[in-house]
Design an enzyme around this catalytic site. Structure first.
Site, short mmCIF file in Angstrom:
data_model
loop_
_atom_site.label_atom_id
_atom_site.label_comp_id
_atom_site.label_asym_id
_atom_site.label_seq_id
_atom_site.Cartn_x
_atom_site.Cartn_y
_atom_site.Cartn_z
N HIS A 167 19.35 19.59 -39.09
CA HIS A 167 18.33 18.70 -38.98
C HIS A 167 17.76 18.88 -37.48
O HIS A 167 18.46 18.96 -36.48
CB HIS A 167 18.92 17.43 -39.24
CG HIS A 167 17.78 16.56 -39.58
ND1 HIS A 167 17.11 15.74 -38.31
CD2 HIS A 167 17.03 15.75 -40.58
CE1 HIS A 167 16.21 14.98 -38.93
NE2 HIS A 167 16.13 15.02 -40.13
N GLU A 190 10.69 20.38 -42.41
CA GLU A 190 10.77 19.19 -41.48
C GLU A 190 10.18 19.32 -40.45
O GLU A 190 10.75 19.47 -39.24
CB GLU A 190 12.19 18.57 -41.56
CG GLU A 190 12.80 18.09 -42.74
CD GLU A 190 13.67 16.69 -42.61
OE1 GLU A 190 13.65 16.15 -43.50
OE2 GLU A 190 14.33 16.45 -41.48
#
Ligand code: PGA
Length: 221
Positions: free
Chosen positions: A98, A147
């Site tokens: 992430h 993302e």
């Protein structure tokens, strides 16, 4: 049937009591959802993982669990780390790479490669995050979440056109991977993304923290 993933990334939020309350409330809403085309994965912080897993097992709920990280190492003298074998007791999926891990914990492509390896060795399914179409994707990763950092937690999701462009490039390079989008998804905007080519679901941060909101965004899909 085109199944879509709805992955809740709780990040560093919720006490175990709050996690329990979420599960109670969400479980009451679940029967109202058509789950024939949805796969729900909840990724709580480690301390709440047992609570959530036990709740799901005890109530036989159609929810899978995941973690937000994994140690790059197997069991051993790695203070503070949670390894794949430990995660496997409670979860099936693991989010790796992430952008917040890269930004605040300086994760490198090599760390990410090792983490994906560890996930695979333990039989966990990695959900690999990328920030753009050029980010390294480790071989054989089945789920990739795009993302863009500017869209995360900003209330400004990327445009469907942009996502489709990035997905097009990712699909060309990794045709067998499922492609997800994450960044400021909520119940008001989620519909705008459903027609994006190759989209197989969403990684949801802020809007996954409230059971009603998380349910709501799935109910409009
Ligand atoms: P957000 O986070 O939905 O709060 O933007 C998404 C993510 O970082 O997974």
């Amino acid at each position: 049937m085109d199944t879509k993933y709805f992955i809740a990334n709780w990040k560093s939020h919720k006490s175990t009591q709050e996690a329990r309350e979420f599960m109670w409330a969400f479980a009451r809403l679940l029967p109202q959802l058509d789950l024939s085309d949805k796969k729900i994965i909840i990724c709580p912080p480690y301390p709440s993982l047992t609570v959530c897993t036990e709740f799901v097992r005890a109530n036989d709920l159609p929810i899978a669990l995941g973690t937000q990280n994994i140690s790059a190492f197997p069991a051993g003298a790695y203070t503070g780390e949670i390894n794949g074998e430990q995660i496997k007791e409670f979860a099936t999926y693991v989010v790796i790479g992430h952008s917040e891990r890269k930004r605040y914990f300086h994760e490198t492509p090599e760390d990410i490669r090792q983490k994906v390896d560890q996930a695979k060795v333990s039989g966990l399914i990695p959900i690999l995050c990328v920030q753009n179409e050029d980010d390294t994707v480790v071989d054989g990763v089945g789920i990739i979440a795009f993302e863009p950092p500017s869209a995360i937690g900003s209330g400004k999701p990327d445009s469907p056109e942009d996502i489709e462009k990035v997905f097009g490039a990712l699909h060309e390079k990794y045709p067998s991977s499922q492609l997800l989008y994450g960044g400021s998804i909520n119940e008001e905007n989620i519909k705008n993304f459903l027609a994006v080519k190759h989209l197989k679901g969403f990684l949801i941060g802020g809007a996954s923290l409230d059971p009603q909101q998380f349910y709501q965004l799935m109910s409009v899909c």
